[in-house]
Motif scaffolding. Sequence first.
Motif, PDB file in Angstrom:
ATOM      1  N   LEU A 182       0.848  -1.185   0.000  1.00 12.26           N
ATOM      2  CA  LEU A 182       0.000   0.000   0.000  1.00 12.26           C
ATOM      3  C   LEU A 182       0.890   1.243   0.000  1.00 12.26           C
ATOM      4  O   LEU A 182       1.758   1.387   0.861  1.00 12.26           O
ATOM      5  CB  LEU A 182      -0.867  -0.022   1.261  1.00 12.26           C
ATOM      6  CG  LEU A 182      -1.753   1.194   1.500  1.00 12.26           C
ATOM      7  CD1 LEU A 182      -2.827   1.297   0.426  1.00 12.26           C
ATOM      8  CD2 LEU A 182      -2.408   1.110   2.879  1.00 12.26           C
ATOM      9  N   ALA A 183       0.678   2.107  -0.985  1.00 11.55           N
ATOM     10  CA  ALA A 183       1.446   3.358  -1.054  1.00 11.55           C
ATOM     11  C   ALA A 183       0.488   4.513  -0.801  1.00 11.55           C
ATOM     12  O   ALA A 183      -0.463   4.707  -1.563  1.00 11.55           O
ATOM     13  CB  ALA A 183       2.098   3.486  -2.424  1.00 11.55           C
ATOM     14  N   GLU A 184       0.729   5.248   0.262  1.00 11.82           N
ATOM     15  CA  GLU A 184      -0.148   6.380   0.600  1.00 11.82           C
ATOM     16  C   GLU A 184       0.594   7.693   0.392  1.00 11.82           C
ATOM     17  O   GLU A 184       1.704   7.868   0.891  1.00 11.82           O
ATOM     18  CB  GLU A 184      -0.612   6.283   2.054  1.00 11.82           C
ATOM     19  CG  GLU A 184      -1.624   5.173   2.271  1.00 11.82           C
ATOM     20  CD  GLU A 184      -2.192   5.156   3.690  1.00 11.82           C
ATOM     21  OE1 GLU A 184      -2.828   6.153   4.098  1.00 11.82           O
ATOM     22  OE2 GLU A 184      -1.976   4.142   4.385  1.00 11.82           O
ATOM     23  N   ALA A 185      -0.031   8.615  -0.322  1.00 13.59           N
ATOM     24  CA  ALA A 185       0.609   9.899  -0.623  1.00 13.59           C
ATOM     25  C   ALA A 185       0.801  10.708   0.652  1.00 13.59           C
ATOM     26  O   ALA A 185      -0.083  10.774   1.493  1.00 13.59           O
ATOM     27  CB  ALA A 185      -0.252  10.669  -1.612  1.00 13.59           C
ATOM     28  N   LYS A 186       2.005  11.308   0.763  1.00 13.09           N
ATOM     29  CA  LYS A 186       2.257  12.159   1.935  1.00 13.09           C
ATOM     30  C   LYS A 186       1.625  13.524   1.745  1.00 13.09           C
ATOM     31  O   LYS A 186       1.365  14.232   2.702  1.00 13.09           O
ATOM     32  CB  LYS A 186       3.762  12.323   2.138  1.00 13.09           C
ATOM     33  CG  LYS A 186       4.450  11.067   2.616  1.00 13.09           C
ATOM     34  CD  LYS A 186       5.944  11.338   2.798  1.00 13.09           C
ATOM     35  CE  LYS A 186       6.685  10.041   3.113  1.00 13.09           C
ATOM     36  NZ  LYS A 186       8.131  10.200   2.900  1.00 13.09           N
ATOM     37  N   GLY A 187       1.451  13.929   0.500  1.00 13.20           N
ATOM     38  CA  GLY A 187       0.865  15.243   0.225  1.00 13.20           C
ATOM     39  C   GLY A 187       0.372  15.275  -1.205  1.00 13.20           C
ATOM     40  O   GLY A 187      -0.129  14.271  -1.706  1.00 13.20           O
ATOM     41  N   ASP A 188       0.576  16.398  -1.868  1.00 12.31           N
ATOM     42  CA  ASP A 188       0.132  16.506  -3.261  1.00 12.31           C
ATOM     43  C   ASP A 188       1.046  15.705  -4.182  1.00 12.31           C
ATOM     44  O   ASP A 188       2.222  15.557  -3.906  1.00 12.31           O
ATOM     45  CB  ASP A 188       0.166  17.977  -3.702  1.00 12.31           C
ATOM     46  CG  ASP A 188      -0.993  18.733  -3.071  1.00 12.31           C
ATOM     47  OD1 ASP A 188      -1.963  18.069  -2.667  1.00 12.31           O
ATOM     48  OD2 ASP A 188      -0.892  19.971  -2.981  1.00 12.31           O
ATOM     49  N   TYR A 189       0.485  15.240  -5.261  1.00 11.93           N
ATOM     50  CA  TYR A 189       1.315  14.575  -6.266  1.00 11.93           C
ATOM     51  C   TYR A 189       0.584  14.584  -7.589  1.00 11.93           C
ATOM     52  O   TYR A 189      -0.622  14.820  -7.648  1.00 11.93           O
ATOM     53  CB  TYR A 189       1.625  13.134  -5.826  1.00 11.93           C
ATOM     54  CG  TYR A 189       0.440  12.197  -5.917  1.00 11.93           C
ATOM     55  CD1 TYR A 189      -0.503  12.132  -4.899  1.00 11.93           C
ATOM     56  CD2 TYR A 189       0.256  11.385  -7.035  1.00 11.93           C
ATOM     57  CE1 TYR A 189      -1.604  11.281  -4.981  1.00 11.93           C
ATOM     58  CE2 TYR A 189      -0.833  10.526  -7.127  1.00 11.93           C
ATOM     59  CZ  TYR A 189      -1.758  10.479  -6.099  1.00 11.93           C
ATOM     60  OH  TYR A 189      -2.841   9.649  -6.189  1.00 11.93           O
ATOM     61  N   ASP A 190       1.341  14.313  -8.652  1.00 11.84           N
ATOM     62  CA  ASP A 190       0.753  14.246  -9.979  1.00 11.84           C
ATOM     63  C   ASP A 190       0.382  12.785 -10.269  1.00 11.84           C
ATOM     64  O   ASP A 190       1.238  11.902 -10.249  1.00 11.84           O
ATOM     65  CB  ASP A 190       1.778  14.767 -10.997  1.00 11.84           C
ATOM     66  CG  ASP A 190       1.212  14.788 -12.397  1.00 11.84           C
ATOM     67  OD1 ASP A 190       0.650  15.831 -12.766  1.00 11.84           O
ATOM     68  OD2 ASP A 190       1.304  13.763 -13.106  1.00 11.84           O
ATOM     69  N   PHE A 191      -0.891  12.572 -10.545  1.00 11.10           N
ATOM     70  CA  PHE A 191      -1.389  11.203 -10.702  1.00 11.10           C
ATOM     71  C   PHE A 191      -0.668  10.446 -11.824  1.00 11.10           C
ATOM     72  O   PHE A 191      -0.198   9.317 -11.642  1.00 11.10           O
ATOM     73  CB  PHE A 191      -2.900  11.234 -10.954  1.00 11.10           C
ATOM     74  CG  PHE A 191      -3.499   9.871 -11.136  1.00 11.10           C
ATOM     75  CD1 PHE A 191      -3.720   9.036 -10.042  1.00 11.10           C
ATOM     76  CD2 PHE A 191      -3.844   9.407 -12.403  1.00 11.10           C
ATOM     77  CE1 PHE A 191      -4.267   7.771 -10.214  1.00 11.10           C
ATOM     78  CE2 PHE A 191      -4.389   8.143 -12.573  1.00 11.10           C
ATOM     79  CZ  PHE A 191      -4.601   7.324 -11.479  1.00 11.10           C
TER      80      PHE A 191
END
Length: 393
Positions: free
Chosen positions: A51-60
């Motif tokens: 499972l990879a959870e984004a720490k903040g904003d990112y480009d999909f």
Amino acid sequence: MYRAFMLKYGEIGIKGKNRAVFEEALRLSTEKALSRVGDGFTVTRPNGRILAEAKGDYDFDEAVDALKKVFGYVSFHPAKIVDDKGLPELYKEVISLFEKEYGRDIKASFKVKCKRGRKNYPLDSMELAAAVGEQLLNAFPGLSVDVHEPDIYVHVEIREKIYIYSKEFEGAKGLPRGVSGKTMLLLSGGIDSPVAGFRMARRGVTLEAVYFHAPPYTSERAKNKVVKLGELISRYTGPFRLHIVNFTDIQLKILDKCPRDELTIIMRRYMMKIAETIAKETGCLSLTTGESIGQVASQTMQSLNCTNAVASLPVFRPLITYDKQEIMDEAERIGTYETSVLPYEDCCTIFVAKHPVTKPRLSVIEKSEESLTGEIEPLLEEALRTQEVVEIV
Ligand code: ATP
Ligand code: MG
């Protein structure tokens, strides 16, 4: 909308104790691949998946692109993470995700799959799947249930939080980085060897690489091209060291002392020898080349036999049965083709004979090499001593 990715691997090679090693290798290479995307991701391994959870904003799109390059996954899904606020809220979230991914007017069959990571949830997995399925049927008139071969799977996983996902991307497959030992890749500026390195890495093999150049006959930009190719494959293979070896004097010596039509074969044998020496010094357990049977004079069965004879480590040739077009297609797909075809000089072609031997005999080649005895050894040492090492990241 997607705060996470749920990543799935196959079951091959992960039995018993290996499983933890395999999963941790996957976790690490996934974290690394995503470290350049937005603010990075926290990667964990809840039961049987990553499972990879984004720490903040990112480009999909960037995240998807990075994940497609991680070896070891069969598939992965962008996932919505929601808090447990009761069933009606959960239904709403599933319906909204479904609508975003497929639209109101979707005509397809589907199946809901549920998993409970905690057993205190009011419904069991079967009940929850049935309930969510019913909600979807009511919300989307074009849907029908097919439990055997649905067009679409909808997944709901109940853990501390709830993970909802459906849309699926194909993974790179293979084994995770670093579980299969290290190989020394003979990396030239051509089309084949970067693909060969990619193929080995896809089986979990870590790379070390060596490039032979012949200044001033080969230029700085030919060398930079190889570094560039290294950088392109390192997106898949992970970082590695590239040893750049000056081969000019060795080549000139062979040219001076040996029959011209045997030049390429003898040169190849010295490349192998040097590559193997560096391989042993750096903990590699094999050599890898981009050779394919019959592609050129130096890759006939007889020629391969002569080059192979100098190595004591196994020499892997992952492209041995590929047609050139197949190698080119793969180079296109992994993104090395354009760089590979830049028309810079190659140390193998500068003094090449018009009619090189195509069926060399090992005994004849060894005989020819006797004339190098005493003179070639210091040159080999010098080549090793003056090697330049570039960290490819
Ligand atoms: P490539 O596209 O990989 O250059 P090629 O079709 O040009 O392959 P050859 O030049 O015959 O084939 O080389 C066969 C293999 O020998 C290459 O795939 C590579 O592994 C190795 N090799 C050839 N030249 C070099 C070099 N200058 N430095 C390192 N390895 C080399
Ligand atoms: Mg080449």
